[in-house]
Design a protein around this motif. Structure first.
Motif, mmCIF file in Angstrom:
data_model
loop_
_atom_site.group_PDB
_atom_site.id
_atom_site.type_symbol
_atom_site.label_atom_id
_atom_site.label_comp_id
_atom_site.label_asym_id
_atom_site.label_seq_id
_atom_site.Cartn_x
_atom_site.Cartn_y
_atom_site.Cartn_z
ATOM 1 N N UNK A 126 0.896 -1.121 -0.259
ATOM 2 C CA UNK A 126 0.020 0.034 -0.049
ATOM 3 C C UNK A 126 0.974 1.179 0.113
ATOM 4 N N UNK A 127 0.376 2.379 -0.180
ATOM 5 C CA UNK A 127 1.106 3.720 -0.566
ATOM 6 C C UNK A 127 1.845 3.953 0.957
ATOM 7 N N UNK A 128 0.846 3.996 2.299
ATOM 8 C CA UNK A 128 1.530 4.163 3.308
ATOM 9 C C UNK A 128 2.660 3.248 3.708
ATOM 10 N N UNK A 129 2.539 1.999 3.413
ATOM 11 C CA UNK A 129 3.537 1.066 3.697
ATOM 12 C C UNK A 129 4.792 1.538 2.823
ATOM 13 N N UNK A 130 4.458 1.983 1.398
ATOM 14 C CA UNK A 130 5.637 2.367 0.746
ATOM 15 C C UNK A 130 6.448 3.554 1.365
ATOM 16 N N UNK A 131 5.571 4.487 1.894
ATOM 17 C CA UNK A 131 6.069 5.605 2.547
ATOM 18 C C UNK A 131 7.130 5.216 3.575
ATOM 19 N N UNK A 132 6.660 4.454 4.448
ATOM 20 C CA UNK A 132 7.452 3.862 5.539
ATOM 21 C C UNK A 132 8.656 3.150 4.911
ATOM 22 N N UNK A 133 8.651 2.241 3.963
ATOM 23 C CA UNK A 133 9.731 1.591 3.481
ATOM 24 C C UNK A 133 10.714 2.631 2.866
ATOM 25 N N UNK A 134 10.437 3.723 2.251
ATOM 26 C CA UNK A 134 11.184 4.731 1.797
ATOM 27 C C UNK A 134 11.820 5.510 3.017
ATOM 28 N N UNK A 135 10.967 5.892 3.704
ATOM 29 C CA UNK A 135 11.772 6.545 4.987
ATOM 30 C C UNK A 135 12.752 5.737 5.617
ATOM 31 N N UNK A 136 12.478 4.529 5.850
ATOM 32 C CA UNK A 136 13.491 3.720 6.395
ATOM 33 C C UNK A 136 14.751 3.607 5.605
ATOM 34 N N UNK A 137 14.507 3.454 4.361
ATOM 35 C CA UNK A 137 15.767 3.077 3.490
ATOM 36 C C UNK A 137 16.401 4.311 3.219
ATOM 37 N N UNK A 138 15.926 5.542 3.232
ATOM 38 C CA UNK A 138 16.298 6.577 2.394
ATOM 39 C C UNK A 138 17.065 7.525 3.676
ATOM 40 N N UNK A 139 16.071 7.664 4.785
ATOM 41 C CA UNK A 139 16.676 8.507 5.794
ATOM 42 C C UNK A 139 16.277 7.569 7.183
ATOM 43 N N UNK A 140 17.027 6.722 7.354
ATOM 44 C CA UNK A 140 16.853 5.803 8.684
ATOM 45 C C UNK A 140 17.009 6.770 10.014
ATOM 46 N N UNK A 141 16.062 6.656 10.726
ATOM 47 C CA UNK A 141 16.044 7.542 11.897
ATOM 48 C C UNK A 141 17.207 6.930 13.154
ATOM 49 N N UNK A 142 17.455 7.626 13.971
ATOM 50 C CA UNK A 142 18.172 7.102 15.249
ATOM 51 C C UNK A 142 17.520 6.090 15.720
ATOM 52 N N UNK A 143 16.335 6.231 15.974
ATOM 53 C CA UNK A 143 15.653 5.266 16.847
ATOM 54 C C UNK A 143 14.393 5.028 16.198
ATOM 55 N N UNK A 144 13.887 3.957 16.373
ATOM 56 C CA UNK A 144 12.458 3.523 15.988
ATOM 57 C C UNK A 144 11.653 3.041 16.981
ATOM 58 N N UNK A 145 10.464 3.911 17.365
ATOM 59 C CA UNK A 145 9.881 3.767 18.685
ATOM 60 C C UNK A 145 8.424 2.791 17.899
ATOM 61 N N UNK A 146 8.670 1.373 18.325
ATOM 62 C CA UNK A 146 7.335 0.681 17.684
ATOM 63 C C UNK A 146 6.223 0.624 18.929
ATOM 64 N N UNK A 147 5.062 0.985 18.464
ATOM 65 C CA UNK A 147 3.785 0.963 19.373
ATOM 66 C C UNK A 147 3.001 -0.274 19.045
ATOM 67 N N UNK A 148 2.914 -1.067 20.113
ATOM 68 C CA UNK A 148 1.937 -2.370 20.086
ATOM 69 C C UNK A 148 0.954 -2.043 21.087
ATOM 70 N N UNK A 149 -0.483 -2.554 20.415
ATOM 71 C CA UNK A 149 -1.467 -2.803 21.335
ATOM 72 C C UNK A 149 -1.494 -3.827 22.163
ATOM 73 N N UNK A 150 -1.221 -3.673 23.401
ATOM 74 C CA UNK A 150 -0.853 -4.958 24.194
ATOM 75 C C UNK A 150 -2.035 -5.869 24.282
ATOM 76 N N UNK A 151 -3.308 -5.296 23.935
ATOM 77 C CA UNK A 151 -4.495 -6.294 24.100
ATOM 78 C C UNK A 151 -4.810 -7.231 23.053
ATOM 79 N N UNK A 152 -3.892 -6.750 21.574
ATOM 80 C CA UNK A 152 -3.708 -7.390 20.584
ATOM 81 C C UNK A 152 -2.259 -8.104 20.368
ATOM 82 N N UNK A 153 -1.665 -8.159 21.393
ATOM 83 C CA UNK A 153 -0.254 -8.463 21.045
ATOM 84 C C UNK A 153 0.122 -9.971 20.312
ATOM 85 N N UNK A 154 -0.990 -10.784 20.425
ATOM 86 C CA UNK A 154 -0.823 -11.854 19.735
ATOM 87 C C UNK A 154 -0.753 -11.843 18.207
#
Length: 670
Positions: free
Chosen positions: A134-162
């Motif tokens: 999808x386009x949003x996934x492509x945006x994230x992929x290009x962001x990570x590949x072209x301008x990798x951040x210092x740190x990635x903070x991944x947010x998970x929903x604990x009630x749907x962790x599985x």
């Protein structure tokens, strides 16, 4: 607690991987060549993974303590990512185009660590899969590949962790430093889900902290962990050489193993209250009726709350004009013609639009309540069968509802639809959504021409909402063969939640300020241009019919006269194409009246039937320039944008003709 709705077809996107996700290997850092993790003094839990490195952004190198650090916020939809973003930034954020990506990302400052190091948080689009199409996934992929951040903070929903660990495992494979926030941990505990955070953190080889952004729990510990990481020296590295592929079977197996070892799921996981409520709200007949009742209640509440505030604000602005602006300009010796331009042109147009700011604030607050409560995905589920008949799916319905706020972000939101045919069809339908700019016109006109009984204005608004949906239905039926699709649709229904009042109020305030900022140029230029058209050539007036505006109105009268448009309404429609926000301001300038007197001036100039035809045409005719630009950007086709413009103009004229001529026939027979 979690319902998962799927409507699949044979063309399901598959993912391929090359490197299994196992324990981290002690490979050397590509930036400095070192294999000694202790030499870099990173916080406990950090280690190199796969082909990654200990790098941050290459521009930093072995940074000093005064260097700014960039933290990317990533997560799936409905994980509370926006609430966490507001907690970490204090609501101080701005939207700007991201260099190299040509997309707008929300970013804001985080608290510094007391040693001069600043932190910037970048909110990436919510995605389900890092290797999706999808386009949003492509945006994230290009962001990570072209301008990798210092740190990635991944947010998970604990009630749907599985089901949410997969995205974290994919991000771990990139080799970027990763920190995980297990959001909604309070909700998970309420559902009886027990998570061994420390064991899971050690198994993943990265820090994982339980938080609740809504309850403001664990936020300080999360910030402290970010600061610990930021205080450790890092080595330099350039952009990633593409995103590594990760084997789907390996990830699935690893995810299942982690859930089995560190997550205890209760036997009856589903929230009983959610199930009971869903039996009513998701009923195929009763649920639709409730949805329509909610929409009607929103419009009634909008009118009841905002109309008195708008009247007070209009009176206050008129007082400022009479008591301060005009006397001040005379005191400064301002030439009469310039004073006339500033007061009766710029000020009149801007002040008229400004009276609708409370409406925009209340509107976004109400939409925020519906969205954050968990009801909006259920509306998509409820309408998916009907939308499928139109060649669309439930996502398109959600985007249509989002179009109530503004068509532009709604069209950009079609990036989540992977099938191009469905994307284009959705972009044809979305501009018919009754956006807040059109809503200001309808609330004003309904209050002027249909003030009684008390429920009449809200009913008029609801009627035009139904007309906007009918226009989308007609568009879907006409064009679904031209833009066929067979994309899969997967929708997760989150549990019902009490919306965060602070977050919703802040969102309404931010949306209102963004409206002012993004439309200020259109409003000022539009008001000035309208004054010039109504006052040129010198000595011309609307009363004598010698102005340029009157000439434009007469020129198009053969086309627009059959639908009840007089020359004044015709001219205002032209400026409504620039931005619907300036339409009422244009009418105030054309009729030469104040914001508080505009209702009386229009009431004497046109009939209620003309007002209905005018509102019909405003609802359906060409969207604003911003929407057209978004269509060109997202479709990558000027011909598609021209098709959309031509179709909306044609449909608007036909529907307005039916309203005006049909209404006139009914009145003549009654």
């Amino acid at each position: 607690m979690l319902w998962r709705y799927e409507r699949l077809n044979l063309n399901v996107v598959s993912m391929s991987f090359t490197e299994p996700a196992g324990t981290a290997s002690a490979e050397s850092c590509p930036a400095c060549g070192s294999r000694d993790e202790s030499a870099h003094q990173r916080p406990a839990g950090w280690r190199w993974t796969g082909t990654g490195s200990c790098h941050g952004r290459g521009a930093h190198g072995h940074r000093g303590d005064d260097a700014g650090l960039q933290v990317a916020l990533l997560g799936m939809p409905n994980t509370g990512k926006s609430t966490l973003f507001n907690r970490l930034t204090g609501g101080h954020a701005q939207i700007a185009n991201w260099p190299g990506l040509t997309v707008e990302l929300l970013r804001g400052p985080m608290p510094d660590d007391g040693h001069g190091t600043t932190y910037e948080l970048v909110d990436l689009p919510g995605i389900h899969d890092l290797s999706g199409s999808s386009e949003d996934e492509a945006v994230v992929q290009r962001f990570m590949a072209n301008t990798p951040p210092d740190l990635v903070l991944v947010v998970l929903n604990a009630s749907q962790i599985n089901s949410q660990l997969r995205l974290l495992l994919q991000m771990r494979q990139l080799g970027l430093p990763v920190l995980a926030a297990l959001n909604m941990s309070d909700e998970a505990r309420r559902f009886g889900i027990a998570i061994d955070h420390q064991g899971l953190s050690q198994a993943l080889g990265l820090p994982l902290l339980p938080v609740s952004a809504k309850q403001n729990q664990g936020i300080d510990a999360l910030i402290d962990q970010l600061h610990q990481w930021g205080e450790a020296p890092m080595c330099a590295a350039g952009p990633l050489q593409g995103l590594p592929e990760v084997a789907s079977p390996a990830l699935d197996g690893w995810q299942q193993d982690l859930v089995a070892r560190f997550v205890a799921m209760p036997a009856g996981l589903l929230n009983q209250r959610t199930r009971l409520v869903d039996r009513v709200l998701l009923h195929p007949l009763l649920g639709v009726g409730i949805f329509l009742a909610i929409v009607l209640a929103v419009f009634q509440l909008l009118y009841a709350v905002t109309t008195p505030i708008q009247d007070l604000l209009a009176t206050a602005l008129d007082w400022i004009e009479a008591s301060w602006l005009e006397p001040g300009l005379r005191m400064l010796g301002c030439p009469e013609q310039l004073r006339h331009f500033l007061v009766d042109g710029l000020w009149l147009g801007v002040s008229t639009v400004a009276t609708f700011l409370p409406l925009i604030f209340v509107f976004y607050v109400l939409i925020g309540i519906i969205e954050d409560s968990g009801y909006l995905p259920r509306a998509a589920f409820l309408m998916d069968g009907f939308m499928h008949w139109l060649g669309l799916d439930g996502r398109a319905f959600v985007l249509q509802v989002m179009g109530f706020g503004c068509n532009v972000p709604s069209i950009m939101g079609t990036r989540v639809i992977r099938d191009r045919g469905m994307r284009l069809l959705a972009m044809l339908c979305i501009p018919f959504a009754l956006c807040q700019a059109r809503l200001t016109v309808f609330i004003f006109m309904a209050a002027v021409f249909f003030p009684r009984p008390w429920w009449a204005p809200g009913l008029v608004l609801f009627g035009f909402y139904m007309l906007s949906f009918a226009a989308a239905v007609i568009t879907g039926l006409v064009f679904k063969r031209a833009y066929p699709s067979d994309g899969a649709f997967v929708l997760e229904l989150p549990p019902y939640r009490a919306p965060s009042l602070i977050t919703i109020l802040r969102r309404g305030w931010t949306s209102m300020l963004n409206f002012m900022v993004t439309t200020r140029v259109f409003i000022i230029l539009g008001a000035g241009a309208i004054w010039l058209l109504t006052n040129l050539p010198p000595g011309a007036t609307e009363a004598t019919g010698t102005s340029l505006a009157a000439g434009i109105g007469r020129f198009f009268q053969p086309l627009l006269g059959p639908i009840g448009m007089n020359p004044e309404l015709t001219v205002s429609l032209f400026f409504g194409f620039i931005a619907k926000e300036i339409l009422l301001g244009a009418m105030a300038v054309i009729y030469g009246t104040t914001a508080s007197g505009l209702g009386g001036a229009i009431q004497t100039a046109i009939t209620p039937l003309q007002s209905l035809s005018f509102m019909t045409f405003v609802l359906l005719y060409t969207p604003c320039l911003g929407t057209v630009a978004a269509q060109i950007q997202e479709s990558r086709s000027r011909n598609f944008a021209l098709l959309s413009l031509g179709w909306s103009l044609s449909l608007a004229w036909v529907m307005a003709f039916v309203v005006y001529q049909g209404g006139g026939l009914i009145l003549s027979l009654s």
